[in-house]
Motif scaffolding. Structure first.
Motif, PDB file in Angstrom:
ATOM      1  N   ASP A  64      19.007  29.800 -16.378  1.00 41.33           N
ATOM      2  CA  ASP A  64      17.756  29.752 -15.987  1.00 41.33           C
ATOM      3  C   ASP A  64      16.684  30.294 -16.759  1.00 41.33           C
ATOM      4  O   ASP A  64      16.883  31.618 -16.895  1.00 41.33           O
ATOM      5  CB  ASP A  64      17.642  30.384 -14.515  1.00 41.33           C
ATOM      6  CG  ASP A  64      16.212  30.005 -13.804  1.00 41.33           C
ATOM      7  OD1 ASP A  64      16.433  29.082 -13.067  1.00 41.33           O
ATOM      8  OD2 ASP A  64      15.161  30.308 -14.258  1.00 41.33           O
ATOM      9  N   THR A  65      15.880  29.500 -17.780  1.00 41.05           N
ATOM     10  CA  THR A  65      15.161  30.252 -18.754  1.00 41.05           C
ATOM     11  C   THR A  65      13.814  29.552 -18.759  1.00 41.05           C
ATOM     12  O   THR A  65      13.434  28.517 -18.411  1.00 41.05           O
ATOM     13  CB  THR A  65      15.965  29.993 -20.156  1.00 41.05           C
ATOM     14  OG1 THR A  65      15.373  30.819 -21.030  1.00 41.05           O
ATOM     15  CG2 THR A  65      16.134  28.707 -20.586  1.00 41.05           C
ATOM     16  N   MET A  66      12.956  30.165 -19.381  1.00 41.59           N
ATOM     17  CA  MET A  66      11.582  29.727 -19.698  1.00 41.59           C
ATOM     18  C   MET A  66      11.636  29.290 -21.289  1.00 41.59           C
ATOM     19  O   MET A  66      11.885  30.106 -22.102  1.00 41.59           O
ATOM     20  CB  MET A  66      10.528  30.754 -19.183  1.00 41.59           C
ATOM     21  CG  MET A  66       9.101  30.327 -19.595  1.00 41.59           C
ATOM     22  SD  MET A  66       8.662  29.118 -18.256  1.00 41.59           S
ATOM     23  CE  MET A  66       6.970  28.836 -18.493  1.00 41.59           C
ATOM     24  N   ILE A  67      10.878  28.075 -21.431  1.00 44.99           N
ATOM     25  CA  ILE A  67      10.809  27.849 -22.878  1.00 44.99           C
ATOM     26  C   ILE A  67       9.194  27.504 -22.893  1.00 44.99           C
ATOM     27  O   ILE A  67       8.510  27.010 -22.261  1.00 44.99           O
ATOM     28  CB  ILE A  67      11.420  26.216 -23.167  1.00 44.99           C
ATOM     29  CG1 ILE A  67      13.001  26.453 -22.692  1.00 44.99           C
ATOM     30  CG2 ILE A  67      11.104  25.804 -24.269  1.00 44.99           C
ATOM     31  CD1 ILE A  67      13.732  27.091 -23.243  1.00 44.99           C
ATOM     32  N   VAL A  68       8.788  28.387 -23.939  1.00 46.16           N
ATOM     33  CA  VAL A  68       7.267  28.568 -24.402  1.00 46.16           C
ATOM     34  C   VAL A  68       7.145  27.922 -25.839  1.00 46.16           C
ATOM     35  O   VAL A  68       7.806  28.075 -26.640  1.00 46.16           O
ATOM     36  CB  VAL A  68       6.779  29.881 -24.228  1.00 46.16           C
ATOM     37  CG1 VAL A  68       5.388  30.109 -24.674  1.00 46.16           C
ATOM     38  CG2 VAL A  68       7.143  30.582 -22.865  1.00 46.16           C
ATOM     39  N   GLY A  69       6.147  27.100 -25.854  1.00 41.11           N
ATOM     40  CA  GLY A  69       5.891  26.620 -27.146  1.00 41.11           C
ATOM     41  C   GLY A  69       4.160  26.288 -27.479  1.00 41.11           C
ATOM     42  O   GLY A  69       3.474  26.695 -26.526  1.00 41.11           O
ATOM     43  N   ASP A  70       3.942  25.803 -28.581  1.00 39.91           N
ATOM     44  CA  ASP A  70       2.330  25.538 -28.979  1.00 39.91           C
ATOM     45  C   ASP A  70       2.193  24.009 -29.220  1.00 39.91           C
ATOM     46  O   ASP A  70       0.913  23.831 -29.105  1.00 39.91           O
ATOM     47  CB  ASP A  70       2.151  26.250 -30.160  1.00 39.91           C
ATOM     48  CG  ASP A  70       2.237  27.836 -29.885  1.00 39.91           C
ATOM     49  OD1 ASP A  70       1.918  28.437 -28.720  1.00 39.91           O
ATOM     50  OD2 ASP A  70       2.700  28.562 -30.834  1.00 39.91           O
ATOM     51  N   VAL A  71       2.814  23.220 -29.180  1.00 36.35           N
ATOM     52  CA  VAL A  71       2.892  21.867 -29.668  1.00 36.35           C
ATOM     53  C   VAL A  71       3.262  21.108 -28.533  1.00 36.35           C
ATOM     54  O   VAL A  71       4.552  21.028 -28.339  1.00 36.35           O
ATOM     55  CB  VAL A  71       3.458  21.560 -31.074  1.00 36.35           C
ATOM     56  CG1 VAL A  71       3.281  19.771 -31.470  1.00 36.35           C
ATOM     57  CG2 VAL A  71       2.940  22.479 -32.082  1.00 36.35           C
ATOM     58  N   TYR A  72       2.568  19.957 -28.018  1.00 40.95           N
ATOM     59  CA  TYR A  72       3.079  19.218 -27.047  1.00 40.95           C
ATOM     60  C   TYR A  72       2.337  17.735 -27.254  1.00 40.95           C
ATOM     61  O   TYR A  72       1.212  17.574 -27.638  1.00 40.95           O
ATOM     62  CB  TYR A  72       2.831  19.681 -25.451  1.00 40.95           C
ATOM     63  CG  TYR A  72       3.330  20.935 -25.230  1.00 40.95           C
ATOM     64  CD1 TYR A  72       4.781  21.022 -24.969  1.00 40.95           C
ATOM     65  CD2 TYR A  72       2.613  22.124 -25.472  1.00 40.95           C
ATOM     66  CE1 TYR A  72       5.276  22.292 -24.533  1.00 40.95           C
ATOM     67  CE2 TYR A  72       3.251  23.469 -25.080  1.00 40.95           C
ATOM     68  CZ  TYR A  72       4.838  23.182 -24.877  1.00 40.95           C
ATOM     69  OH  TYR A  72       5.606  24.578 -24.429  1.00 40.95           O
ATOM     70  N   PRO A  73       2.836  16.565 -26.872  1.00 41.17           N
ATOM     71  CA  PRO A  73       4.262  16.688 -26.164  1.00 41.17           C
ATOM     72  C   PRO A  73       5.491  17.010 -27.098  1.00 41.17           C
ATOM     73  O   PRO A  73       5.234  16.800 -28.302  1.00 41.17           O
ATOM     74  CB  PRO A  73       4.430  15.391 -25.429  1.00 41.17           C
ATOM     75  CG  PRO A  73       3.635  14.504 -26.566  1.00 41.17           C
ATOM     76  CD  PRO A  73       2.462  15.454 -27.190  1.00 41.17           C
TER      77      PRO A  73
END
Length: 92
Positions: A64-73
């Protein structure tokens, strides 16, 4: 919230999905084993391993983890040695 479907590919189980923002990933398995995450920012292109994901989660039955990014999709592929019994992605 979206339920992931894993398909057997050779001796492993794979799921692919697209995210459009930060997301939480919840996976349950009855057996521990290597699980990897790969990503690409270009649809229908080769994936690149997410460094450290496999080492952090290989011995866990529940992830159970959160994935954080800056580029989407972003396009994600999960590959597990053992079959997940539950897998859910929740986008922020």
């Amino acid at each position: 919230m979206a339920t992931l479907s894993f398909s057997k590919v050779g001796t492993k189980y794979e799921a692919e999905f697209e995210v459009n923002g930060n997301f939480a990933l919840h996976i349950e398995r009855s057996e521990a084993g290597v699980i990897t995450m790969e990503q690409t920012s270009v649809k229908d292109s080769a994936y690149c391993p997410v460094v450290g994901f496999s080492q952090n989660w290989r011995n866990f039955l529940v992830i159970d983890t959160m994935i954080v990014g800056d580029v989407y999709p972003m396009y994600i592929k999960l590959v597990s040695e053992t079959q997940p019994s539950k897998a859910v992605v929740t986008e922020a």
